[in-house]
Design an enzyme around this catalytic site. Structure first.
Site, PDB file in Angstrom:
ATOM      1  N   LEU A  64       0.945  -1.086  -0.034  1.00 24.49           N
ATOM      2  CA  LEU A  64       0.080  -0.293   0.032  1.00 24.49           C
ATOM      3  C   LEU A  64       0.851   1.124   0.009  1.00 24.49           C
ATOM      4  O   LEU A  64       2.012   1.395   0.445  1.00 24.49           O
ATOM      5  CB  LEU A  64      -1.045   0.082   1.152  1.00 24.49           C
ATOM      6  N   ASP A  65       0.320   2.254  -0.679  1.00 24.50           N
ATOM      7  CA  ASP A  65       1.371   3.591  -0.497  1.00 24.50           C
ATOM      8  C   ASP A  65       1.520   3.930   0.837  1.00 24.50           C
ATOM      9  O   ASP A  65       0.562   3.673   1.792  1.00 24.50           O
ATOM     10  CB  ASP A  65       0.400   4.739  -1.257  1.00 24.50           C
ATOM     11  N   ARG A  66       2.432   4.829   1.180  1.00 27.54           N
ATOM     12  CA  ARG A  66       2.681   5.524   2.531  1.00 27.54           C
ATOM     13  C   ARG A  66       1.616   5.894   3.135  1.00 27.54           C
ATOM     14  O   ARG A  66       1.386   5.859   4.329  1.00 27.54           O
ATOM     15  CB  ARG A  66       4.022   6.461   2.347  1.00 27.54           C
TER      16      ARG A  66
END
Length: 247
Positions: A64-66
């Site tokens: 998942l993105d940050r």
């Protein structure tokens, strides 16, 4: 919103599902899943606390993105991780994200079918709509709309394909960017047009994108494992403005 390195107790408290093959944890927003070139806090550095008796810590089955929160799947051993990887690769795992977007569609549901390609070599993973890019499809459904003040819409997003930043680019391309998106959102786009650097301000919201639910068909003889992650605190105010009842 940057998050400190989770302690063993904090990462264990984020376990949503655990069996002999996998874990699903509730990823906090503001922390990358991998260690970056400059170091710093990252989720993998806390996985040692998630062995739960096995000889090795679990490993990421996807990412998942940050700044995205919610359901993150980990394989507990090599065979399980390989099986999960194939399920993700072939689109067998269904994912539902919650997003609060600026503005919103006139319709109540639909499909975004916009191919995506890399923005440029300098920007690494950043993406853009590209007719010659990879096929990219997202299903969406309106869950609620703000009735007062700034126009906001609460969406359920289902990525049929799994391109980098797909949901963020697709929503922006439709004219309703995700609230708090510092790459593809309205304010970020205006800054780029003016050739201004991105400098986050304290009054800017965090990214309002949350991996709400995941369904993993691990066994042919059993129903999928369905896991739901609670909405994080930074989404609450805008979700409630769109009619969310807190569940």
């Amino acid at each position: 919103m940057d998050t400190a390195q989770p302690t063993p107790e904090e990462i264990q408290a984020r376990v949503l599902h655990r069996d002999g093959l996998m874990l699903v944890i509730d990823k906090p927003a503001g922390i990358p899943v991998h260690r970056g070139p400059k170091g710093g806090a990252n989720l993998e550095a806390s996985f040692e606390a998630l062995r739960f008796g096995l000889p090795r810590p679990p490993v990421l089955a996807h990412r998942l993105d940050r700044d995205t929160s919610g359901c993150l799947v980990l394989g507990r051993h090599r065979k399980a991780t390989a099986s999960l990887g194939l399920l993700f690769k072939h689109g067998k795992i269904s994912k539902t994200y919650w997003a609060v977007v600026e503005g919103g569609p006139a319709e109540d549901e639909g499909i975004i079918d916009v191919p995506l390609g890399r923005l440029n070599h300098e920007r690494g993973w950043w993406q853009k709509p590209d007719p010659n890019g990879l096929p990219s499809v997202t299903k969406w459904k309106v869950l609620g709309r703000a009735s007062e003040g700034v126009q906001l819409t609460w969406l359920a997003l289902e990525p049929v394909t799994g391109r980098t930043h797909q949901l963020r680019v697709h929503c922006a391309a439709m004219g309703w960017p995700i609230t708090g998106d510092n790459i593809y959102g309205t304010q970020a786009s205006l800054r780029r047009l003016r050739n201004e650097p991105y400098i986050p301000h304290f009054d800017e919201p965090s990214l309002h994108l949350h991996a709400r639910e995941i369904a993993i068909p691990f066994s042919k003889n059993k129903p999928p494992v369905v896991v739901t992650a609670p909405a994080p605190a930074h989404l609450h105010a805008r979700l409630k403005a769109c009619g969310w009842n807190g569940e």
